[in-house]
Scaffold this motif. Structure first.
Motif, mmCIF file in Angstrom:
data_model
loop_
_atom_site.group_PDB
_atom_site.id
_atom_site.type_symbol
_atom_site.label_atom_id
_atom_site.label_comp_id
_atom_site.label_asym_id
_atom_site.label_seq_id
_atom_site.Cartn_x
_atom_site.Cartn_y
_atom_site.Cartn_z
ATOM 1 N N THR A 215 0.826 -1.213 0.000
ATOM 2 C CA THR A 215 0.000 0.000 0.000
ATOM 3 C C THR A 215 0.855 1.255 0.000
ATOM 4 O O THR A 215 0.571 2.214 -0.733
ATOM 5 C CB THR A 215 -0.931 -0.013 1.223
ATOM 6 N N ILE A 216 1.903 1.263 0.804
ATOM 7 C CA ILE A 216 2.779 2.444 0.866
ATOM 8 C C ILE A 216 3.460 2.675 -0.477
ATOM 9 O O ILE A 216 3.527 3.814 -0.978
ATOM 10 C CB ILE A 216 3.813 2.272 1.992
ATOM 11 N N ILE A 217 3.967 1.600 -1.086
ATOM 12 C CA ILE A 217 4.628 1.739 -2.385
ATOM 13 C C ILE A 217 3.651 2.230 -3.442
ATOM 14 O O ILE A 217 3.979 3.099 -4.270
ATOM 15 C CB ILE A 217 5.262 0.394 -2.795
ATOM 16 N N SER A 218 2.421 1.722 -3.424
ATOM 17 C CA SER A 218 1.433 2.112 -4.438
ATOM 18 C C SER A 218 1.036 3.578 -4.292
ATOM 19 O O SER A 218 0.993 4.329 -5.280
ATOM 20 C CB SER A 218 0.197 1.211 -4.328
ATOM 21 N N ILE A 219 0.747 4.001 -3.056
ATOM 22 C CA ILE A 219 0.353 5.406 -2.844
ATOM 23 C C ILE A 219 1.505 6.348 -3.179
ATOM 24 O O ILE A 219 1.315 7.405 -3.799
ATOM 25 C CB ILE A 219 -0.123 5.595 -1.401
ATOM 26 N N ARG A 220 2.699 5.959 -2.791
ATOM 27 C CA ARG A 220 3.854 6.804 -3.106
ATOM 28 C C ARG A 220 4.072 6.894 -4.613
ATOM 29 O O ARG A 220 4.378 7.978 -5.140
ATOM 30 C CB ARG A 220 5.101 6.233 -2.429
ATOM 31 N N PHE A 221 3.887 5.791 -5.330
ATOM 32 C CA PHE A 221 4.074 5.807 -6.779
ATOM 33 C C PHE A 221 2.988 6.635 -7.471
ATOM 34 O O PHE A 221 3.255 7.350 -8.439
ATOM 35 C CB PHE A 221 4.062 4.374 -7.307
ATOM 36 N N ILE A 222 1.746 6.574 -6.965
ATOM 37 C CA ILE A 222 0.673 7.400 -7.527
ATOM 38 C C ILE A 222 0.983 8.885 -7.332
ATOM 39 O O ILE A 222 0.802 9.705 -8.250
ATOM 40 C CB ILE A 222 -0.674 7.023 -6.885
ATOM 41 N N VAL A 343 3.505 -3.648 -8.510
ATOM 42 C CA VAL A 343 2.905 -3.535 -7.180
ATOM 43 C C VAL A 343 1.612 -2.722 -7.237
ATOM 44 O O VAL A 343 0.613 -3.053 -6.585
ATOM 45 C CB VAL A 343 3.913 -2.889 -6.197
ATOM 46 N N LEU A 344 1.603 -1.654 -8.039
ATOM 47 C CA LEU A 344 0.397 -0.825 -8.171
ATOM 48 C C LEU A 344 -0.739 -1.610 -8.815
ATOM 49 O O LEU A 344 -1.897 -1.484 -8.408
ATOM 50 C CB LEU A 344 0.733 0.413 -9.001
ATOM 51 N N LYS A 345 -0.424 -2.416 -9.810
ATOM 52 C CA LYS A 345 -1.456 -3.245 -10.451
ATOM 53 C C LYS A 345 -2.047 -4.230 -9.451
ATOM 54 O O LYS A 345 -3.268 -4.419 -9.392
ATOM 55 C CB LYS A 345 -0.856 -3.994 -11.646
ATOM 56 N N ASP A 346 -1.200 -4.858 -8.644
ATOM 57 C CA ASP A 346 -1.698 -5.781 -7.630
ATOM 58 C C ASP A 346 -2.510 -5.043 -6.573
ATOM 59 O O ASP A 346 -3.501 -5.576 -6.061
ATOM 60 C CB ASP A 346 -0.511 -6.497 -6.984
#
Length: 439
Positions: A215-222, A343-346
């Motif tokens: 979740t942290i990686i996805s939000i940071r990437f967004i 990771v974002l796709k997952d």
């Protein structure tokens, strides 16, 4: 004389290339060994000589992400250089080895090469299985709301076409899924086994950490996908594009208006100002203005409007080049962040599959009504006009109407095909709910 000097330069250049080719095995092995040494240095310095554990509680998530990026980079270098070493050794025959000895190139002895290769394999082998576990656990979470058929198709090899599953008789498929006892009994027993397992708490904590990290990686990437292009646009516009555009437009006598619409808008503003001045002159209690005074005020307002539209024209030109920098930054971010994209796709798959059928149907209807619904042409028209004004282009009504008449229809066709082809197979209950809500 000149030809001989030129031929000597060419010969020396070719000789240097040949020497570089002969030194390829030693160079690639040295770079792979150096990468393995750096990985070993991180292990000894930060993890007490053990392998780099991403689930370790010794450091924060930011520090672990830093170690992970360094590890991935070093592993990539080591693997690529080992591949280069094997390929160069395969092409390096006895004649090349003799030529290397004549050129003064000494290869390390076999024992030293085997020692380096053994050390590289010992370091890399610890992380080949870890990368697979991270891919299987952290990047892939099997949704609990998936139907049985979709869960079966995901566990099958990717080489088996999905259409081949339908070739099996339905009776055989039912017989395979039926047992002597109901499946709920076996699921209850398996749940009790998990609850009685002493290691289940550790597995739950590890799963929670992986989910939190995803979740942290996805939000940071967004946030990076949004912030980096915007910052690139503003920085490029302020420090790179603006000086050149202002200097060019200041040096050259360029027209104020980029298109006829801007000129018409300026004329409307000037006409309204003139009517306002005349109206106030007629109703005011003060002495009426002379025609020459009214003409002076109108002329001053015309200069102000001209300066305003000149800045708008310059800003539109700057937006074109700044947008190019912004798109380049966005593409670069996508290219260098392949793991974050996975990771974002997952992350999105986990959110979508976690929604109820009513929520899925609600989102589908909302999306279709906004982009391909009855009121969507007005939104597309506003969007296209805003883009045209942003780039200083004339809003071509024929192009806008043609776009509205074709693109939403194509988008609606693609969306219906996606519902029929994929969503109906993944979540048929959501499709049924969508049809009932849409009716």
């Amino acid at each position: 004389m000149k030809n001989s000097v030129f031929s000597q330069k060419i010969y020396s250049f070719l000789l240097d290339i040949y020497r570089w080719y002969l030194q390829t095995p030693e160079r690639s092995l040295h770079e792979a060994y150096d990468a393995a040494l750096k990985i070993k240095e991180i292990e000894d310095k930060h993890f007490n000589g053990n392998k780099i554990d991403f689930d370790s509680a010794m450091y924060s998530n930011s520090v672990m992400n830093y170690f992970e990026s360094d590890l991935n980079k070093l592993l990539k270098i080591a693997k690529m250089r080992l591949t280069e070493f094997r390929a160069s050794r395969w092409f390096l025959d006895e004649e090349n080895q003799k030529a290397a000895q004549k050129a003064g190139i000494e290869y390390p002895n076999a024992s030293l090469v085997l020692e380096k290769l053994n050390f590289i394999d010992q370091v890399i082998s610890k992380y080949t299985t870890i990368s697979k576990q991270i891919t299987d656990k952290a990047l892939f979470v099997k949704p609990s709301s998936l139907p049985i058929d979709s869960a079966i198709t995901q566990t099958l090899p990717s080489k088996i076409p999905i259409q081949d599953l339908d070739k099996k008789p339905k009776s055989k498929r039912k017989v395979d899924t039926m047992g002597v006892l109901p499946r709920s009994i076996f699921s209850t027993l398996s749940r009790l086994q998990v609850e009685l397992d002493p290691n289940s708490e550790q597995e739950v904590i590890q799963s929670f950490r992986q989910t939190q990290r995803r979740t942290i990686i996805s939000i940071r990437f967004i946030l990076l996908l949004i912030i980096i292009p915007l910052l690139t646009h503003q920085i490029a516009k302020a420090f790179v594009v603006s000086p050149f555009v202002d200097q060019f437009r200041g040096r050259e006598q360029i027209q104020i208006f980029l298109n006829s619409e801007m000129e018409e808008e300026a004329l409307v503003k000037l006409q309204r100002f003139e009517e306002k001045v005349k109206f106030e002159n007629l109703i005011s209690n003060a002495a009426p203005l002379l025609p020459e005074q009214i003409e002076i005020e109108i002329r001053n307002k015309a200069l102000v409007i001209a300066e305003e539209f000149s800045r708008e024209s310059s800003n539109a030109i700057k937006n074109v080049f700044a947008d190019i920098f912004s798109v380049a930054a966005f593409i670069w971010l996508l290219v260098v962040s392949k793991s974050s994209i996975a990771v974002l796709k997952d992350f999105f798959d986990h959110i979508v599959y976690g929604l109820s059928d009513s929520a899925k149907a609600f989102i589908i209807i909302l999306f279709t009504d906004i982009f391909v619904g009855f009121h969507s042409p007005h939104g597309w028209e506003v969007l296209l006009e805003s883009i045209s004004r942003h780039w200083g282009l004339p809003a071509n009504r024929d192009f806008i109407f043609l776009f509205i008449a074709t693109f939403p229809v194509i988008l609606d066709t693609i969306f219906k095909y996606w519902i029929f082809r994929y969503l109906n197979r993944i979540s048929p209950s959501a499709v049924a709910t969508y049809r009932n809500m849409n009716e």
